[in-house]
Write a protein that holds these residues in place. Sequence first.
Motif, PDB file in Angstrom:
ATOM      1  N   ALA A   1     -29.195 -75.347  -4.470  1.00 18.94           N
ATOM      2  CA  ALA A   1     -29.177 -75.447  -3.363  1.00 18.94           C
ATOM      3  C   ALA A   1     -29.947 -74.357  -2.552  1.00 18.94           C
ATOM      4  O   ALA A   1     -30.718 -74.451  -1.594  1.00 18.94           O
ATOM      5  N   ALA A   2     -30.010 -73.131  -3.112  1.00 17.93           N
ATOM      6  CA  ALA A   2     -30.641 -72.065  -2.466  1.00 17.93           C
ATOM      7  C   ALA A   2     -32.125 -72.208  -2.614  1.00 17.93           C
ATOM      8  O   ALA A   2     -33.065 -71.819  -1.846  1.00 17.93           O
ATOM      9  N   PHE A   3     -32.394 -72.516  -3.932  1.00 16.86           N
ATOM     10  CA  PHE A   3     -33.779 -72.641  -4.086  1.00 16.86           C
ATOM     11  C   PHE A   3     -34.448 -73.623  -3.157  1.00 16.86           C
ATOM     12  O   PHE A   3     -35.675 -73.603  -2.750  1.00 16.86           O
ATOM     13  N   ASN A   4     -33.803 -74.787  -2.908  1.00 14.89           N
ATOM     14  CA  ASN A   4     -34.380 -75.824  -2.098  1.00 14.89           C
ATOM     15  C   ASN A   4     -34.359 -75.123  -0.508  1.00 14.89           C
ATOM     16  O   ASN A   4     -35.513 -75.549   0.104  1.00 14.89           O
ATOM     17  N   GLN A   5     -33.327 -74.345  -0.205  1.00 13.27           N
ATOM     18  CA  GLN A   5     -33.436 -73.827   1.301  1.00 13.27           C
ATOM     19  C   GLN A   5     -34.841 -72.729   1.276  1.00 13.27           C
ATOM     20  O   GLN A   5     -35.624 -72.957   2.322  1.00 13.27           O
ATOM     21  N   VAL A   6     -34.894 -72.082   0.245  1.00 12.81           N
ATOM     22  CA  VAL A   6     -36.127 -71.228   0.276  1.00 12.81           C
ATOM     23  C   VAL A   6     -37.680 -71.706  -0.067  1.00 12.81           C
ATOM     24  O   VAL A   6     -38.450 -71.389   0.656  1.00 12.81           O
ATOM     25  N   PHE A   7     -37.648 -72.742  -1.087  1.00  7.22           N
ATOM     26  CA  PHE A   7     -38.862 -73.497  -1.379  1.00  7.22           C
ATOM     27  C   PHE A   7     -39.362 -74.645  -0.401  1.00  7.22           C
ATOM     28  O   PHE A   7     -40.389 -75.244  -0.579  1.00  7.22           O
ATOM     29  N   GLY A   8     -38.125 -75.243   0.377  1.00  9.61           N
ATOM     30  CA  GLY A   8     -38.501 -76.362   1.023  1.00  9.61           C
ATOM     31  C   GLY A   8     -39.615 -76.054   2.091  1.00  9.61           C
ATOM     32  O   GLY A   8     -40.462 -76.990   2.088  1.00  9.61           O
ATOM     33  N   PRO A   9     -39.815 -75.106   2.831  1.00 15.19           N
ATOM     34  CA  PRO A   9     -40.959 -74.801   3.680  1.00 15.19           C
ATOM     35  C   PRO A   9     -42.303 -74.740   2.914  1.00 15.19           C
ATOM     36  O   PRO A   9     -43.453 -74.992   3.886  1.00 15.19           O
ATOM     37  N   TYR A  10     -42.372 -74.667   1.567  1.00 17.75           N
ATOM     38  CA  TYR A  10     -43.640 -74.632   0.869  1.00 17.75           C
ATOM     39  C   TYR A  10     -43.847 -76.236   0.416  1.00 17.75           C
ATOM     40  O   TYR A  10     -44.506 -76.418  -0.334  1.00 17.75           O
ATOM     41  N   GLY A  11     -42.790 -77.160   0.794  1.00 24.62           N
ATOM     42  CA  GLY A  11     -43.094 -78.405   0.334  1.00 24.62           C
ATOM     43  C   GLY A  11     -42.544 -79.033  -0.765  1.00 24.62           C
ATOM     44  O   GLY A  11     -42.566 -80.101  -1.315  1.00 24.62           O
ATOM     45  N   HIS A  12     -41.605 -78.305  -1.373  1.00 24.48           N
ATOM     46  CA  HIS A  12     -40.981 -78.513  -2.547  1.00 24.48           C
ATOM     47  C   HIS A  12     -39.667 -78.930  -2.299  1.00 24.48           C
ATOM     48  O   HIS A  12     -38.928 -78.655  -1.575  1.00 24.48           O
ATOM     49  N   VAL A  13     -39.251 -80.083  -2.925  1.00 22.02           N
ATOM     50  CA  VAL A  13     -37.920 -80.840  -3.184  1.00 22.02           C
ATOM     51  C   VAL A  13     -37.537 -80.500  -4.462  1.00 22.02           C
ATOM     52  O   VAL A  13     -38.347 -81.298  -5.432  1.00 22.02           O
ATOM     53  N   ILE A  14     -36.599 -79.753  -5.064  1.00 22.31           N
ATOM     54  CA  ILE A  14     -36.331 -79.565  -6.269  1.00 22.31           C
ATOM     55  C   ILE A  14     -34.842 -80.328  -6.583  1.00 22.31           C
ATOM     56  O   ILE A  14     -33.953 -79.982  -6.138  1.00 22.31           O
ATOM     57  N   ASP A  15     -35.257 -81.450  -7.378  1.00 19.60           N
ATOM     58  CA  ASP A  15     -34.059 -81.966  -8.064  1.00 19.60           C
ATOM     59  C   ASP A  15     -33.676 -81.653  -9.367  1.00 19.60           C
ATOM     60  O   ASP A  15     -34.100 -80.282  -9.866  1.00 19.60           O
ATOM     61  N   HIS A  16     -32.681 -82.143  -9.845  1.00 21.94           N
ATOM     62  CA  HIS A  16     -32.013 -81.502 -11.185  1.00 21.94           C
ATOM     63  C   HIS A  16     -32.976 -81.564 -12.366  1.00 21.94           C
ATOM     64  O   HIS A  16     -33.076 -80.387 -12.963  1.00 21.94           O
ATOM     65  N   GLU A  17     -34.042 -82.349 -12.343  1.00 19.22           N
ATOM     66  CA  GLU A  17     -34.981 -82.569 -13.310  1.00 19.22           C
ATOM     67  C   GLU A  17     -35.757 -81.394 -13.289  1.00 19.22           C
ATOM     68  O   GLU A  17     -36.185 -80.542 -14.438  1.00 19.22           O
ATOM     69  N   ILE A  18     -36.465 -81.099 -12.145  1.00 21.56           N
ATOM     70  CA  ILE A  18     -37.087 -79.865 -11.640  1.00 21.56           C
ATOM     71  C   ILE A  18     -36.564 -78.586 -12.085  1.00 21.56           C
ATOM     72  O   ILE A  18     -37.205 -77.774 -12.612  1.00 21.56           O
TER      73      ILE A  18
END
Length: 225
Positions: free
Chosen positions: A26-43
């Motif tokens: 959840a924290a990585f998605n908040q931080v990397f979201g503005p860079y266009g990343h959507v991080i799922d479990h596999e990633i």
Amino acid sequence: MTLNLGAGLLFDIDGTLMESDPIHLAAFNQVFGPYGHVIDHEIYAKHIQGFANEAIAAHFIPGESLERRKQILDGKEALFRELVATSIEPLAGLMDLLEWARSHAIPMAAVTNAPMANADLIIDGIKARSYFSHIISADDLAQGKPHPLPYLTGLSHLNAVAANSVAFEDSRTGIASATGAGITTIGLATGISESELRKAGATLATPDYTNPAVLDLIKSKVLAA
């Protein structure tokens, strides 16, 4: 029971002492979201779980300067600590295992790629500080996992030898680090499957510490026949 000379237990922290990976995700998605990343479990399992922050930043935000990468990842860690603070619970069976090990005078260390502030928060949150004589963080090492240096350092601090020790890990990079140091490794299936843990090199894979096979394997390594 008599201990083998150089016996020791070495524990990763995230995903091994507690199931913290969903909060990191959840924290990585908040931080990397503005860079266009959507991080799922596999990633997350492939590119984040078990890696040091420097490697994570190089993969997800390569266009940023080293200084800016550190600022971004420091912010992520602060966010993680905020999110996790109210939900710290040890994995099932962990505290019983730590108490058993202490009753047999088996030295224990925590070995993590996480910043020391995260390690302190989790270890204190599950009230496990007194069990670990040393906490080894990537903050203090020239090489993090998957390099074997973190576990070699842990063995050195415990005056332990790999042949009579057991490591506990939940990630491919962590297993590579521990087995690279020659340590028999038990995989905790909090982030990836038991079959993936075994494929990565874990001798035993289990959902938590309540599996009787965990203690059986530990005894076979740390106790004299």
